[in-house]
Enzyme design. Structure first.
Site, PDB file in Angstrom:
ATOM      1  CD  GLN A 132      -5.275  10.769   1.893  1.00 48.34           C
ATOM      2  OE1 GLN A 132      -6.122   9.898   2.102  1.00 48.34           O
ATOM      3  NE2 GLN A 132      -4.042  10.665   2.309  1.00 48.34           N
ATOM      4  CG  HIS A 134     -10.126   9.230   0.085  1.00 46.28           C
ATOM      5  ND1 HIS A 134     -11.217   8.431  -0.171  1.00 46.28           N
ATOM      6  CD2 HIS A 134      -9.247   8.458   0.753  1.00 46.28           C
ATOM      7  CE1 HIS A 134     -10.993   7.224   0.327  1.00 46.28           C
ATOM      8  NE2 HIS A 134      -9.825   7.214   0.902  1.00 46.28           N
ATOM      9  CG  HIS A 168      -7.663   7.898  -3.088  1.00 49.74           C
ATOM     10  ND1 HIS A 168      -7.271   7.329  -4.271  1.00 49.74           N
ATOM     11  CD2 HIS A 168      -7.483   6.947  -2.135  1.00 49.74           C
ATOM     12  CE1 HIS A 168      -6.885   6.083  -4.043  1.00 49.74           C
ATOM     13  NE2 HIS A 168      -7.002   5.828  -2.749  1.00 49.74           N
ATOM     14  CG  LEU A 219     -11.291   4.835  -3.236  1.00 49.04           C
ATOM     15  CD1 LEU A 219     -10.407   6.055  -3.300  1.00 49.04           C
ATOM     16  CD2 LEU A 219     -11.446   4.383  -1.802  1.00 49.04           C
ATOM     17  NE  ARG A 248      -7.041   8.122   5.853  1.00 40.64           N
ATOM     18  CZ  ARG A 248      -7.210   7.147   4.976  1.00 40.64           C
ATOM     19  NH1 ARG A 248      -6.512   6.032   5.077  1.00 40.64           N
ATOM     20  NH2 ARG A 248      -8.058   7.273   3.972  1.00 40.64           N
ATOM     21  CD  GLU A 280      -2.512   4.114  -1.364  1.00 39.42           C
ATOM     22  OE1 GLU A 280      -3.225   5.115  -1.179  1.00 39.42           O
ATOM     23  OE2 GLU A 280      -1.614   3.775  -0.602  1.00 39.42           O
ATOM     24  CG  PHE A 337      -2.356   0.038   0.910  1.00 39.48           C
ATOM     25  CD1 PHE A 337      -2.975  -1.057   0.350  1.00 39.48           C
ATOM     26  CD2 PHE A 337      -3.116   1.179   1.144  1.00 39.48           C
ATOM     27  CE1 PHE A 337      -4.311  -1.024   0.033  1.00 39.48           C
ATOM     28  CE2 PHE A 337      -4.462   1.217   0.826  1.00 39.48           C
ATOM     29  CZ  PHE A 337      -5.064   0.118   0.271  1.00 39.48           C
ATOM     30  NE  ARG A 366      -4.722   6.620  -0.105  1.00 39.01           N
ATOM     31  CZ  ARG A 366      -5.633   6.094   0.696  1.00 39.01           C
ATOM     32  NH1 ARG A 366      -6.306   6.862   1.527  1.00 39.01           N
ATOM     33  NH2 ARG A 366      -5.879   4.801   0.648  1.00 39.01           N
TER      34      ARG A 366
END
Lengths: 114, 100, 574, 240
Positions: free
Chosen positions: C235, C347, C237, C247, C389, C250, C115, C281
């Site tokens: 954030q 996101h 994404h 979404l 994050r 990831e 990730f 991200r």
């Protein structure tokens, strides 16, 4: 607007309706056959059986029984583990069987013998 | 756990009926000689065949009706009454025929 | 109607449910949710939940700790991050025992995948750390927690929308909520109240967030004098489905997918040479926007491609079935054959209601707590995520800090008496509702909302600058006026969603204002907050948390130092 | 942009005595979802149109309605996939209507609880995870994707007739735990589903499979439960 009628529910309706008709017939059939020596008498029953209307009724009965039987086999197969992708093809197969049985049955009952 | 065996018997009875009906129809209606394939008029009229065939037919038919009653009848009392009625009729038919 | 509970939980996502499971051991628990518990947006989390189990390759909580600190551009409070990463393994095992159907390795252990931003040996190379259940990890955990809660006799109040959190001085007495079905106002008295109402991605036009993610409780708390921390950090994404914002996890890149620009280049090689498409991200989102701005979008247009055609079809089917289905349904694309058009999508909010590591809400920058008020999950800011994050840390955050908040509340309820919400608090809420219903204004909520979201997107998304932010703040004040001028058609009380949407819009606009003001005052670029006019990180002046307060003069700021224990700020390169 | 007509069955409990139909003419993109249509109507034409929605991409299960006679998620039905002409929208059948397209889904959730939907294993837990092979997990893989939207139950003729029938999703829920290699409550779960208003009311009609937005093969899962029940009963006989 009613719910869309899928093959599966169409088959189920046929199964239900034919089942009820057959149960009804079974009860009457058993009742009359038991009372065959009663007031109606064997002769009158035998005479009745020659009535074309009764012959026609018998043909319908055959079709109903064929539908219930063949679709019943389909359900048993599916519940025994036949994959879902076969449920529609199996119904078409059953439908074909019903048509064939009905035609041969009708020919035999209404006309001569096979 | 309830209803497992009754459900299973419905399927078994169905299968018995298919073979039974096949014999019944072929011998009684389609075959002039009273014999067709492996079925014979004698087999079809044995008491044992008759009893199994009859019991299966009555079970299959009335269990089917019983199931429909479970689904469509909302009132508990009415359902019980209808089920008792179905049971009585089937028992009556069966005993009347087996007694003979 | 009036209810009395020991613990009241607003929100039934992962944080709320995990807290409920804990608090119910000590007393009665009510969970309010404006949806149904299983409809929470936690269920949309796809990729995974991070823990250094080391099931697939060597890993350690310490590396996880480091990655999280670095991923958050050193703004995260390291005491909180350490708690989260150290507790991660126990948390995953606990979830597994609760019944979460994690995907498995051939030996039957929990499978893990790569990730963004998760590395071994302090940044050496990507590591398999995200535990997953195909690409429905959030859904799998949400159901397990909900089902356990149902089993534990937690009282659920589905379709109850919180309208107010009631305070008596520095003590929280509970909350007022409307039973959406009847329109009746219910007062929930509680010794401890947990806000676990989730994110507020709906402030932006393009978002992966649910329509219900409107940050109601943050708006309410802010109104009640509770500060909001680090609101400038939102954030984006990198891989939202183009045009829709849905979404694409990831995990798609974790399984070998890569980002391609209009010239067919794997452009992340230029931005993050070591871990490429698995960079954090914020970096990838900026990279994508830069490619597009410099004319290297696909066909010169405003999107790039996420190419997973190279991934084995079997792996796609097993591990990414859901996103494959999205692509087919919404874009008519089979991702095993064609690349997916993607664009950054709003996101996750790093900022929120400030709390300590046990979920206690802070009243100010000194850490003074509000008695009986707790927060956990996306709506809270423990600051485990700092300025950005890392993927698969949010599910971890919700469960770890949800549990801790639950335990803290369980302890707290023994020390206080019953609370009693006064009649006038209820009347005030009713008056607000009446005002919306009786408004004769000429604005329509839908239009105001759409314009507001577009404005936020244009002026305050991936890149920001002083000019845009100043205009934005000016324009937002007009939106506050327009809000009052909204009238609604539905005057009824049963299921009046039109009314509730106006109330939600009010919170969104308030939060938008805080985000914009916070973004304007932070004169540096850090994590998800990228200022074109201040492109460098400035640790000397800005290694501190922003606390936004509501005052009569507008939003005002105070600051709290970042807790640095283990890892000193360093250059953030991948 | 194309013009579409959404014909929606509406009901306001505070005004209407029975449902009424209303037609809305709206401009929609070819790629829009039916849900986008609802939102357009609510935002621009009639704010009182009431429906549930949240995630808008088929994972939360809120927006299930009947579209052209078929239960489905409004957010997962794309305009281009609907036959041209009027799009007829109704609330989910089989559930009491609260308002417009919102139905009372509480009984549906209640029936799911009948199936004891939580993992039961009272053996002392190992220090780490309970092992489960990928093959063991394969068995429950489809069943865990259920989003409880209610499409299956609302399109099941048995569910329409029998108000006490657990319904497809509750049976699927039972399956999910019965087949989970970590669960130890087979007996209790079997008791909870093998009953007159449980397993035996499924007649393999396959409507649930036709409408399930997650494409779960629900009927075959239920058939597996039927076979398992029989197997368990018969093996019980032979053991004494």
């Amino acid at each position: 607007m009613r719910h869309k009628l899928y093959t599966g529910s169409f088959a189920w309706i046929i199964q239900r309706v034919s089942g009820v008709l057959l149960a009804l017939f079974l009860t009457l059939h058993l009742y009359f056959m038991k009372n065959i020596n009663g007031p109606l008498g064997y002769q009158s029953i035998a005479g009745m059986m020659k009535n074309p209307l009764i012959k026609f009724g018998e043909t319908i009965l055959l079709m109903v029984a064929a539908a219930h039987t063949l679709n019943g086999i389909r359900i048993v197969l599916l519940e025994a583990g036949a994959p879902t992708r076969f449920q529609k093809p199996l119904f078409y197969l059953a439908a074909l069987g019903i048509v064939v049985l009905s035609i041969t049955g009708a020919y035999s009952l209404l006309g001569g013998r096979i | 756990m309830k209803g497992i065996l009754t459900w299973l018997f419905q399927r078994i009875a169905g299968v018995i009926l298919i073979s039974g009906l096949a014999a019944h129809f072929t011998v009684m209606h389609f075959s002039g000689s009273g014999r067709l394939g492996g079925f014979s008029a004698e087999l079809v009229s044995t008491p044992c065949f008759n009893a199994v065939f009859l019991a299966s037919a009555i079970y299959h038919g009335f269990y089917g009706l019983w199931g429909i009653a479970v689904e469509y009848i909302q009132s508990k009392n009415l359902l019980k009454t209808v089920q008792a009625l179905l049971f009585s009729i089937s028992a009556l038919l069966l005993t009347a025929w087996l007694a003979a | 109607m009036t209810h009395y509970f020991d613990t009241l939980i607003i929100g039934s996502g992962l944080a709320g449910l995990r807290a409920a499971g804990e608090a119910v051991k000590k007393g009665s628990v009510a969970v309010l949710t404006k949806l149904y518990p299983t409809r929470s947006h936690s269920g949309a989390a796809q990729g995974g939940i991070g823990a250094a189990l080391g099931n697939e390759e060597p890993d350690s909580p310490e590396w996880h700790f480091y990655d999280t600190v670095k991923g958050g551009d050193f703004l995260g409070d390291q005491d909180a991050i350490e708690v989260m990463c150290e507790d991660a393994i126990r948390t995953i095992v606990e979830l597994e025992h609760l019944g979460v159907p994690f995907s498995r390795t051939p030996e039957g252990k929990i499978a893990q995948r790569r990730f963004g931003g998760h590395t071994r040996d302090f940044g050496a190379a990507p590591v398999r750390r995200a535990c997953y259940s195909a690409d429905r990890t959030g859904h799998a955990i949400l159901y397990a927690l909900y089902e356990q809660c149902g089993h534990e006799r937690v009282d659920f109040f589905p379709e109850f929308q919180a309208l107010d959190i009631v305070m008596d001085g520095n003590r929280c007495l509970g909350a007022l909520a409307v039973n959406i079905r009847t329109g009746e106002i219910h007062a929930f008295n509680a010794k401890a109240t947990l806000v676990a109402s989730g994110g507020y991605g709906r402030v932006f036009k393009t978002t992966s967030n649910a329509i219900a993610s409107t940050g109601d409780c943050l708006g309410i708390a802010f109104n009640k004098g509770v500060p909001l921390e680090d609101m400038e950090f939102f954030q984006f994404h990198p891989t939202g489905l183009y045009g829709l914002g849905i979404l694409i996890t990831e995990g798609a890149r974790g399984e070998g997918g890569m980002l391609i620009n209009g010239k067919g280049e794997r452009f992340m090689e230029r931005y993050a040479p070591t871990i490429k498409d698995l960079a954090p991200r914020d970096m990838i989102s900026r990279a994508i926007m830069t490619e597009i701005r410099e004319g290297r979008g696909i066909g010169g247009r405003d999107y790039v491609h996420l190419d997973i055609t190279g991934v084995d079809k079997k792996i796609l089917n097993e591990r990414l079935p859901e996103i494959s289905a999205f692509c087919k349904i919404y874009m008519g694309i089979d991702p095993s054959e064609k690349p997916i058009p993607v664009l950054p999508t709003a996101h996750y909010a790093m900022g929120g209601i400030p709390t300590d590591i046990d979920g206690r809400v802070s009243r100010d920058e000194t850490g003074e707590v509000v008695k009986g008020l707790y927060a956990a999950g996306e709506c809270a800011c423990v600051s485990a995520h700092g300025a950005n994050r890392l993927g698969c840390n949010s599910l971890l955050d919700t469960v770890v800090f949800g549990r801790r908040a639950g335990m803290a509340m369980g302890e707290f309820i023994g020390s206080v008496g019953k609370s009693e919400i006064k009649r006038d608090a209820v009347d005030a809420v009713k008056e607000n509702i009446e005002a919306v219903i009786n408004s004769k204004g000429k604005e329509k909520a839908g239009e105001v909302r759409a314009e507001f979201q577009k404005l936020m997107m244009d002026k305050c998304s991936v890149f920001r600058n002083e000019k845009d932010l100043t205009t934005l703040i000016q324009e937002l004040s007009s939106f506050k006026e327009r809000l009052k001028d909204i009238s609604i058609k539905d005057k009824g009380s049963a299921f009046n969603t039109e009314l509730l949407e106006v109330i939600e819009l009010g919170h969104l606009i308030a939060l938008g204002e805080v985000i914009a003001a916070s973004a304007l005052q932070r004169k540096e670029s850090r994590g998800a907050h990228a200022r074109e006019d201040y492109p460098k990180r400035d640790d000397e002046n800005w290694l501190k948390h922003t606390f936004a307060f509501k005052t009569d003069r507008g939003v005002e700021f105070k600051y709290k130092p970042v807790v640095v224990t283990r890892f000193k700020p360093e250059d953030r390169k991948y | 942009m194309e013009q579409y007509i959404l014909k929606i069955k509406r009901f306001d409990p505070e005004k209407d005595r029975k449902p009424r139909w209303e037609k809305f003419r709206i401009e929609m993109e070819f790629t829009d979802r039916v849900l986008d249509g609802f939102i357009k109507i609510k935002d621009a034409i009639d704010g009182s149109l009431t429906f549930r929605r949240s995630c808008a991409h088929g994972i939360c299960g809120s927006c299930a309605v009947k579209i052209n006679g078929k239960s489905g998620l409004a957010c997962q039905t794309i305009i281009k996939d609907v036959p041209p002409g009027e799009i007829v929208i109704e609330p989910l059948p089989a559930f009491p209507v609260i308002k417009d397209l919102v139905v009372d889904i509480e009984p549906f959730f209640g029936k799911n609880r009948e199936a004891m939907p939580y993992l039961i294993n009272n053996e002392p837990p190992p220090e780490l995870e309970r092992l489960q092979s990928p093959e063991e997990q394969e068995k429950i893989l489809q069943s865990i994707t259920c989003i409880m939207c209610g499409c299956c139950a609302s399109s099941c003729p048995s569910y329409w007739a029998d108000k006490e029938y657990m319904g497809p999703s509750a049976l699927l829920k039972a399956y999910r735990f019965i087949m989970d290699s970590r669960d130890r409550a087979l007996e209790e779960r079997m008791n909870s589903i093998a009953k007159p208003h449980g397993l035996w009311r499924c007649h393999s009609i396959y409507n649930c499979v036709e409408v399930c937005p997650k494409e779960i093969d629900i009927t075959s899962h239920i058939a597996k439960l039927k076979r398992l029940a029989v197997k368990k009963k018969l093996s019980g006989f032979f053991k004494g």
